[in-house]
Enzyme design. Structure first.
Site, mmCIF file in Angstrom:
data_model
loop_
_atom_site.group_PDB
_atom_site.id
_atom_site.type_symbol
_atom_site.label_atom_id
_atom_site.label_comp_id
_atom_site.label_asym_id
_atom_site.label_seq_id
_atom_site.Cartn_x
_atom_site.Cartn_y
_atom_site.Cartn_z
ATOM 1 N N ASP A 201 0.841 -1.273 0.013
ATOM 2 C CA ASP A 201 0.084 0.063 0.130
ATOM 3 C C ASP A 201 0.908 1.336 -0.028
ATOM 4 O OD1 ASP A 201 -2.785 0.912 0.358
ATOM 5 O OD2 ASP A 201 -2.186 1.796 2.147
ATOM 6 N N GLU A 264 2.013 -0.265 -4.794
ATOM 7 C CA GLU A 264 0.944 0.748 -5.238
ATOM 8 C C GLU A 264 1.683 2.168 -5.241
ATOM 9 O OE1 GLU A 264 -3.204 2.979 -3.896
ATOM 10 O OE2 GLU A 264 -1.588 2.636 -2.574
HETATM 11 C C1 NOJ Z 1 -4.550 2.839 -0.840
HETATM 12 C C2 NOJ Z 1 -5.381 2.123 -0.595
HETATM 13 O O1 NOJ Z 1 -5.820 1.412 -1.942
HETATM 14 C C3 NOJ Z 1 -6.944 2.852 -0.211
HETATM 15 O O2 NOJ Z 1 -8.045 1.955 -0.272
HETATM 16 C C4 NOJ Z 1 -6.577 3.465 1.207
HETATM 17 O O3 NOJ Z 1 -7.528 4.010 1.711
HETATM 18 C C5 NOJ Z 1 -5.257 4.137 1.005
HETATM 19 N N1 NOJ Z 1 -4.224 3.299 0.315
HETATM 20 C C6 NOJ Z 1 -4.778 4.205 2.621
HETATM 21 O O4 NOJ Z 1 -4.191 2.993 3.233
#
Ligand code: NOJ
Ligand code: CA
Length: 526
Positions: A201, A264
């Site tokens: 993440d 990500e």
């Molecule tokens: C990215 C995640 O995909 C999202 O759903 C989340 O709210 C934020 N990061 C914070 O962790």
């Protein structure tokens, strides 16, 4: 040709576990629910599933606020359920990728509870605490992605703490060696359990400017954009030091066989590719979100593919994503006819495709009444992600076959005709298109690992050739509802194998390819 690994030739399917399948009738999807649907996953032919967070969590951000990195939230099941799922997936040749959320914990994680207890707590500097400015205001101008200042005042210890997202998601201090140790231990824990990799993440957020300098204003900011976009996050994200952490994570995965590290990362291409590392020592797949962020225009997409292909460091493997749990669904962004072209694109570009559950049915964003909004981003800044997180549409039966209880989010209004049951066996359905594309990818190395050659076109046709082991495939997609023509003199003749207008399949083409509005074809070249 050199051998490729599973995460290079395979495809990945993202499961948002709350919304996939509910096994115990509480209206919320869970791990045993996923287990009951493995036939389906095997049948569509995906090679791996990525499951959004299933850890204990107060659910302020639906699991992206983790309170324990090495356990399972009872809502989703138990460790035994996780082990059973891993075993059953592996028995079918399906890999399992977990979501890993290292940037922040839940404010209810014991580490933060300890950290906020007093300024002298041993874990105080595991998080990012700063004094107020002399006038009592936050230490700098940094904004939370979910709205407002990224700093929350703690009255007990009279300091601010930093949170890039909700105040219930305090950011960890990744410069602290103990923090790294503990997070790496959690990664090892899951690797020992047999998980095949991680989707990390907000990987580009981990390290922040040591001097806490103000972020500059964004000169291109337009009213109506999310408040976070008012500043350029130059000092709060994508700091050079983060690369060392990516390398350390990668080194951990490299101690095991064929595990995959996915990051990500929402950054422009030239920055994104730095996350591959300098010598193949970074992330295997820094997520490439261009198909989400670009306008649906052939020229812009073609240029972006070329830019991306050109920017990849030596040995780096590309990847493509159409949607995820944070973005409007592809069928709602480009419309259903173009969602078919998007599927062909995703599954025939060079690189690993990641599918978002339900997109294979052409599920669309659901209408959620304001009083039913669940997503904190929706509540705080009016940009709700709920519409793309509604229950998987399995059948026209009650609750779309997702659960015996009313689901935690309303169903898409079209579930009675847009569902797995009704689309199975229908030659023209989106599901059949996805199944056939994935099957073809699996048998045709040209489409999975082959080389990519763009074809110059005019207007709204996006075209390219994929080639491997003497096999050549032409992909031609008309991204507009108006008809188009692609001259084939320089390309050659062939046979249409997949077409949005299915009656054209098996037809031979030569000299020129006629594409009616919204059509897209895959041609096996002679
Ligand atoms: C990215 C995640 O995909 C999202 O759903 C989340 O709210 C934020 N990061 C914070 O962790
Ligand atoms: Ca359940």
């Amino acid at each position: 040709m050199k051998a490729h690994l599973w995460w290079q030739y395979g495809s990945i399917y993202q499961i948002y576990p709350r919304s996939f399948a509910d096994s115990n009738s509480d209206g919320i999807g869970d791990l045993p629910g996923i287990l009951t649907r493995l036939d389906y996953l095997q049948d569509i032919g995906v090679d791996a599933i990525w499951i959004s967070p299933i850890y204990p969590s107060p659910m302020a951000d639906f699991g992206y606020d983790v309170a324990d990195y090495t356990d399972i939230h009872p809502l989703f099941g138990s460790m035994a359920d996780m082990q059973a799922l891993l075993q059953a997936c592996h028995a079918r040749g399906i890999r399992v990728i977990l979501d890993f959320v290292p940037n922040h914990t839940s404010s209810e994680h014991p580490w933060f509870v300890d950290s906020r207890a007093s300024r002298t707590s041993a874990k105080r500097d595991w998080y990012l605490w700063r004094d107020a400015k002399p006038d009592g205001s936050p230490p700098n101008n940094w904004l939370s992605v979910f709205g407002g200042s990224a700093w929350t005042w703690d009255e007990t210890t009279r300091q601010y703490y930093y949170h890039a997202f909700l105040k219930e998601q305090p950011d960890l201090n990744w410069r602290h060696p103990r923090v790294r140790e503990h997070m790496y231990a959690a990664m090892r824990f899951w690797l020992e359990q047999g998980v095949d990799g991680f989707r990390v993440d907000v990987l580009w957020h981990l390290i922040k400017d040591e001097e806490w300098r103000d972020n500059p204003p964004n000169p291109d900011y337009l009213p109506g954009q999310v408040p976070y976009a008012a500043l350029i996050p130059a000092y709060s994200t994508d700091q050079p030091e983060v690369q060392g952490i990516v390398q350390e994570m990668r080194a951990i995965l490299d101690q095991y066989d064929e595990r995959v590290l996915i990051g990500e990362i929402y950054l422009p291409i030239h920055r994104l590719v730095t996350y591959y590392g300098t010598a193949g020592d970074g992330a295997h797949l820094p997520f490439n979100f261009q198909l989400i962020t670009l306008p649906w225009k052939a020229g812009q997409i073609a240029a972006a593919i070329s830019e991306y292909e050109g920017a990849l460091p030596a040995g780096a493997w590309p990847n493509w994503v159409l949607g995820n749990h944070d973005q409007p669904r592809i069928a709602s962004r480009v419309g259903l006819p173009q969602a078919r072209n998007a599927a062909i694109l995703l599954l025939t570009l060079r690189g690993t495709p990641t599918l978002y559950y339900g997109d294979e049915l052409g599920m669309r964003d659901a209408v959620i009444f304001p009083e039913n909004i669940q997503d904190p981003q929706g509540k705080n800044i009016g940009v709700s992600r709920d519409p793309a997180r509604t229950p998987m549409q399995w059948s026209a039966g009650s609750n779309a076959g997702f659960s015996e209880a009313p689901p935690w989010l309303p169903l898409g209004h079209d579930y009675e005709h847009c569902n797995v049951e009704s689309q199975t066996g229908d030659r023209a359905s989106m599901l059949t298109l996805y199944r056939r594309l994935i099957a073809l990818r699996r048998t045709e190395p040209a489409l999975s690992v082959g080389s990519y050659h763009p074809i110059f076109t005019e207007g709204e046709v996006l075209a390219y050739i994929r080639e491997a082991e003497g096999q050549r495939w032409l992909v031609a997609l008309n991204l507009s509802p108006r008809p188009a023509l692609l001259p084939l003199d320089a390309i050659g003749s062939g046979q249409i194998v997949i077409a949005n207008e299915t009656r054209r399949e098996t037809h031979r083409v030569q000299d020129r390819l006629i594409l009616s509005g919204d059509d897209g074809v895959l041609v096996r070249l002679d």
